[in-house]
Design a protein around this motif. Sequence first.
Motif, short mmCIF file in Angstrom:
data_model
loop_
_atom_site.label_atom_id
_atom_site.label_comp_id
_atom_site.label_asym_id
_atom_site.label_seq_id
_atom_site.Cartn_x
_atom_site.Cartn_y
_atom_site.Cartn_z
N VAL A 170 0.83 -1.22 0.00
CA VAL A 170 0.00 0.00 0.00
C VAL A 170 0.86 1.27 0.00
O VAL A 170 0.48 2.29 0.57
N ASN A 171 2.00 1.19 -0.66
CA ASN A 171 2.92 2.33 -0.76
C ASN A 171 3.25 2.92 0.61
O ASN A 171 3.39 4.12 0.78
N LEU A 199 0.05 10.47 2.07
CA LEU A 199 -1.10 10.89 1.28
C LEU A 199 -0.85 12.24 0.62
O LEU A 199 -1.18 12.45 -0.55
N GLU A 230 1.51 11.69 -2.34
CA GLU A 230 0.80 11.09 -3.47
C GLU A 230 -0.06 12.12 -4.19
O GLU A 230 -0.14 12.13 -5.42
N GLU A 231 -0.67 12.99 -3.42
CA GLU A 231 -1.49 14.06 -4.02
C GLU A 231 -0.62 15.03 -4.80
O GLU A 231 -0.94 15.41 -5.93
N ARG A 233 -0.91 11.41 -8.14
CA ARG A 233 -1.34 10.01 -8.13
C ARG A 233 -2.82 9.87 -7.79
O ARG A 233 -3.46 8.88 -8.18
N ILE A 234 -3.36 10.82 -7.07
CA ILE A 234 -4.77 10.74 -6.65
C ILE A 234 -5.48 12.05 -7.04
O ILE A 234 -5.61 12.96 -6.23
N LEU A 239 -10.75 9.31 -4.93
CA LEU A 239 -9.57 8.46 -4.97
C LEU A 239 -8.66 8.71 -3.77
O LEU A 239 -8.07 7.76 -3.22
N LYS A 240 -8.57 9.95 -3.34
CA LYS A 240 -7.76 10.28 -2.18
C LYS A 240 -8.28 9.57 -0.94
O LYS A 240 -7.52 8.96 -0.18
N GLN A 289 -7.67 5.77 -1.24
CA GLN A 289 -6.26 5.44 -1.01
C GLN A 289 -5.94 5.48 0.48
O GLN A 289 -5.29 4.58 1.02
N ASP A 290 -6.39 6.51 1.14
CA ASP A 290 -6.12 6.68 2.57
C ASP A 290 -6.75 5.55 3.38
O ASP A 290 -6.10 4.94 4.23
N ARG A 310 -5.04 2.09 2.70
CA ARG A 310 -3.74 1.96 3.35
C ARG A 310 -3.92 1.75 4.86
O ARG A 310 -3.27 0.89 5.46
#
Length: 214
Positions: free
Chosen positions: A41-42, A96, A99-100, A104-105, A110-111, A114-115, A118
């Motif tokens: 999950v990065n 996060l 990534e933003e 990426r998000i 999507l943000k 992703q959060d 993870r």
Amino acid sequence: MNIVEISQNRYTTKHYDKTKKIPKEKFEQLLTVLRNSPSSVNSQPWHFFVIDNDPVKNKILPAIAEFNQPRVTDSSHTIVFCIKTPLDEAHLVNLLKQEENDGRIPTAELKDAQDQGRRYFVNLNSSTPQSQQCWEGKQAYLALGQLLFAAAAIGIDSTAVEGFDSEKMDEILDLKAKGLKSLVIATLGYRSENDGNAHRPKSRLPKEQIFTFL
């Protein structure tokens, strides 16, 4: 060389030539490989201490098993792999945000996904501090594998070192105060002419014993 030749030729270096240093541009490539290493999950639950000078090498020697000390003192570079203790809220927020920033998000949905995704896996592997560290360690070893292979691909020799006192290393580098714990060490450089391991044939179990095709 292709990837098969790299895997066949790469070996654990036992003796380094202290007079040979890794060129800066090549070492920067290896740092980029570490930075780009995959993690669940990065999560990127790591920090790397890079040592390229004798004073600091000598400083950490009390934590290194005696038989491994020449691999630190004679190599060009030593990298101490550390994991975060704990993998805290600040790190998750920072991931996060990065990534933003990196695009990426691109949407709020999507943000959030992703959060939450993870956090699910972090929490799944954090029932105890020990279980969280075990999970983080798996990610750090992915980075170690990437580094060892990348080094061989550009003609740099390497050694993965587990023979050290992690508590002593943590004390020397003041890692507890930094929220970190040492896990494994990699030394990098160029083999010496008397490195006997370079002349031994590689030994691996035959594929018939390790692969099952379903």
